[in-house]
Design a protein around this motif. Structure first.
Motif, PDB file in Angstrom:
ATOM      1  N   PRO A  68      38.919  50.115  91.140  1.00 26.27           N
ATOM      2  CA  PRO A  68      39.326  50.439  92.352  1.00 26.27           C
ATOM      3  C   PRO A  68      40.497  51.518  92.249  1.00 26.27           C
ATOM      4  CG  PRO A  68      39.693  48.270  91.976  1.00 26.27           C
ATOM      5  CD  PRO A  68      39.250  48.514  90.756  1.00 26.27           C
ATOM      6  N   ASP A  69      41.275  51.569  91.143  1.00 25.94           N
ATOM      7  CA  ASP A  69      42.250  52.613  91.026  1.00 25.94           C
ATOM      8  C   ASP A  69      41.677  54.026  91.158  1.00 25.94           C
ATOM      9  OD1 ASP A  69      44.012  50.395  91.089  1.00 25.94           O
ATOM     10  OD2 ASP A  69      43.951  50.253  88.636  1.00 25.94           O
ATOM     11  N   ALA A  70      40.448  53.831  90.433  1.00 24.01           N
ATOM     12  CA  ALA A  70      39.916  55.300  90.287  1.00 24.01           C
ATOM     13  C   ALA A  70      39.150  55.769  91.743  1.00 24.01           C
ATOM     14  CB  ALA A  70      38.977  55.175  89.239  1.00 24.01           C
ATOM     15  N   GLN A  71      39.146  55.135  92.640  1.00 22.64           N
ATOM     16  CA  GLN A  71      38.618  55.321  93.908  1.00 22.64           C
ATOM     17  C   GLN A  71      39.278  56.540  94.608  1.00 22.64           C
ATOM     18  OE1 GLN A  71      35.769  53.777  95.681  1.00 22.64           O
ATOM     19  NE2 GLN A  71      35.405  53.294  93.529  1.00 22.64           N
ATOM     20  N   VAL A  72      38.551  57.434  95.029  1.00 20.97           N
ATOM     21  CA  VAL A  72      39.117  58.578  95.697  1.00 20.97           C
ATOM     22  C   VAL A  72      38.992  58.482  97.215  1.00 20.97           C
ATOM     23  CG1 VAL A  72      39.047  61.060  96.238  1.00 20.97           C
ATOM     24  CG2 VAL A  72      38.775  60.020  93.641  1.00 20.97           C
ATOM     25  N   GLU A  73      40.061  58.727  97.981  1.00 19.91           N
ATOM     26  CA  GLU A  73      39.825  58.801  99.421  1.00 19.91           C
ATOM     27  C   GLU A  73      38.584  59.457 100.113  1.00 19.91           C
ATOM     28  OE1 GLU A  73      41.086  56.939 102.841  1.00 19.91           O
ATOM     29  OE2 GLU A  73      41.974  56.807 101.117  1.00 19.91           O
ATOM     30  N   GLY A  74      37.602  58.799 100.794  1.00 20.48           N
ATOM     31  CA  GLY A  74      36.711  59.557 101.355  1.00 20.48           C
ATOM     32  C   GLY A  74      35.637  59.469 100.687  1.00 20.48           C
ATOM     33  N   TRP A  75      35.498  58.718  99.373  1.00 17.72           N
ATOM     34  CA  TRP A  75      34.263  58.382  98.473  1.00 17.72           C
ATOM     35  C   TRP A  75      33.678  57.112  98.830  1.00 17.72           C
ATOM     36  CZ3 TRP A  75      31.922  62.192  95.015  1.00 17.72           C
ATOM     37  CH2 TRP A  75      32.596  63.369  95.215  1.00 17.72           C
ATOM     38  N   THR A  76      32.646  57.326  98.319  1.00 23.62           N
ATOM     39  CA  THR A  76      31.749  55.850  98.543  1.00 23.62           C
ATOM     40  C   THR A  76      32.220  54.784  97.661  1.00 23.62           C
ATOM     41  OG1 THR A  76      29.764  56.907  98.841  1.00 23.62           O
ATOM     42  CG2 THR A  76      29.528  54.842  98.224  1.00 23.62           C
ATOM     43  N   SER A  77      32.528  53.540  98.202  1.00 22.50           N
ATOM     44  CA  SER A  77      33.163  52.444  97.356  1.00 22.50           C
ATOM     45  C   SER A  77      31.992  51.883  96.380  1.00 22.50           C
ATOM     46  CB  SER A  77      33.556  51.265  98.118  1.00 22.50           C
ATOM     47  OG  SER A  77      32.513  50.730  98.795  1.00 22.50           O
ATOM     48  N   CYS A  78      32.676  51.064  95.318  1.00 23.81           N
ATOM     49  CA  CYS A  78      31.895  50.434  94.177  1.00 23.81           C
ATOM     50  C   CYS A  78      30.708  49.563  94.941  1.00 23.81           C
ATOM     51  CB  CYS A  78      32.599  49.947  93.282  1.00 23.81           C
ATOM     52  SG  CYS A  78      33.771  50.898  92.223  1.00 23.81           S
ATOM     53  N   GLU A  79      31.318  48.725  95.778  1.00 19.30           N
ATOM     54  CA  GLU A  79      30.307  47.736  96.488  1.00 19.30           C
ATOM     55  C   GLU A  79      29.357  48.452  97.296  1.00 19.30           C
ATOM     56  OE1 GLU A  79      33.686  47.708  96.751  1.00 19.30           O
ATOM     57  OE2 GLU A  79      34.167  46.069  95.621  1.00 19.30           O
ATOM     58  N   SER A  80      29.595  49.652  97.918  1.00 20.03           N
ATOM     59  CA  SER A  80      28.541  50.110  98.621  1.00 20.03           C
ATOM     60  C   SER A  80      27.426  50.720  97.747  1.00 20.03           C
ATOM     61  CB  SER A  80      29.378  51.442  99.480  1.00 20.03           C
ATOM     62  OG  SER A  80      28.334  52.114 100.147  1.00 20.03           O
ATOM     63  N   ILE A  81      27.958  51.443  96.630  1.00 21.94           N
ATOM     64  CA  ILE A  81      27.050  51.972  95.748  1.00 21.94           C
ATOM     65  C   ILE A  81      26.016  50.767  95.161  1.00 21.94           C
ATOM     66  CG2 ILE A  81      26.717  52.990  93.228  1.00 21.94           C
ATOM     67  CD1 ILE A  81      29.355  54.327  93.915  1.00 21.94           C
ATOM     68  N   ALA A  82      26.675  49.771  94.897  1.00 17.60           N
ATOM     69  CA  ALA A  82      25.727  48.495  94.369  1.00 17.60           C
ATOM     70  C   ALA A  82      24.734  47.867  95.494  1.00 17.60           C
ATOM     71  CB  ALA A  82      26.664  47.350  94.005  1.00 17.60           C
ATOM     72  N   GLN A  83      25.351  47.997  96.948  1.00 18.19           N
ATOM     73  CA  GLN A  83      24.386  47.673  97.979  1.00 18.19           C
ATOM     74  C   GLN A  83      23.173  48.710  97.975  1.00 18.19           C
ATOM     75  OE1 GLN A  83      26.300  47.584 101.641  1.00 18.19           O
ATOM     76  NE2 GLN A  83      24.635  46.464 102.620  1.00 18.19           N
ATOM     77  N   GLU A  84      23.600  50.018  98.044  1.00 12.50           N
ATOM     78  CA  GLU A  84      22.565  51.064  98.054  1.00 12.50           C
ATOM     79  C   GLU A  84      21.528  50.896  97.033  1.00 12.50           C
ATOM     80  OE1 GLU A  84      24.744  54.448  98.362  1.00 12.50           O
ATOM     81  OE2 GLU A  84      25.439  53.949 100.538  1.00 12.50           O
ATOM     82  N   ARG A  85      22.167  50.375  95.714  1.00  7.50           N
ATOM     83  CA  ARG A  85      21.244  50.497  94.447  1.00  7.50           C
ATOM     84  C   ARG A  85      20.189  49.233  94.698  1.00  7.50           C
ATOM     85  NH1 ARG A  85      21.679  52.560  89.550  1.00  7.50           N
ATOM     86  NH2 ARG A  85      21.344  50.655  88.475  1.00  7.50           N
TER      87      ARG A  85
END
Length: 77
Positions: A32-49
């Motif tokens: 989560p430290d590598a998350q950039v403001e305005g980009w998709t979250s890791c949970e959102s990516i997993a859900q879409e996959r």
């Protein structure tokens, strides 16, 4: 040899499922430290996959079922 579009579709979506499996994404290992403001979250990516996987499985099962039924019906004649 006859062109069977649904069989080809089933093959392609099966390869998509294999690609999903090879590119497995675990949101727990995402930093989560590598998350950039305005980009998709890791949970959102997993859900879409997971949604994509469900669609690929559904299309594969549908195409195989229709192709099998069509072949069965032609043999019956």
């Amino acid at each position: 040899m006859r062109n069977n579009s649904l069989a080809m579709l089933a093959t392609i979506t099966s390869i998509g499922i294999l690609a999903w499996w090879v590119g497995f994404f675990d949101p727990e290992t995402c930093s989560p430290d590598a998350q950039v403001e305005g980009w998709t979250s890791c949970e959102s990516i997993a859900q879409e996959r997971n949604i994509a996987l469900a669609l690929l499985i559904g299309i594969t099962v549908f195409a195989i079922a229709v192709t099998t039924y069509s072949a069965y019906r032609k043999r019956k004649r």
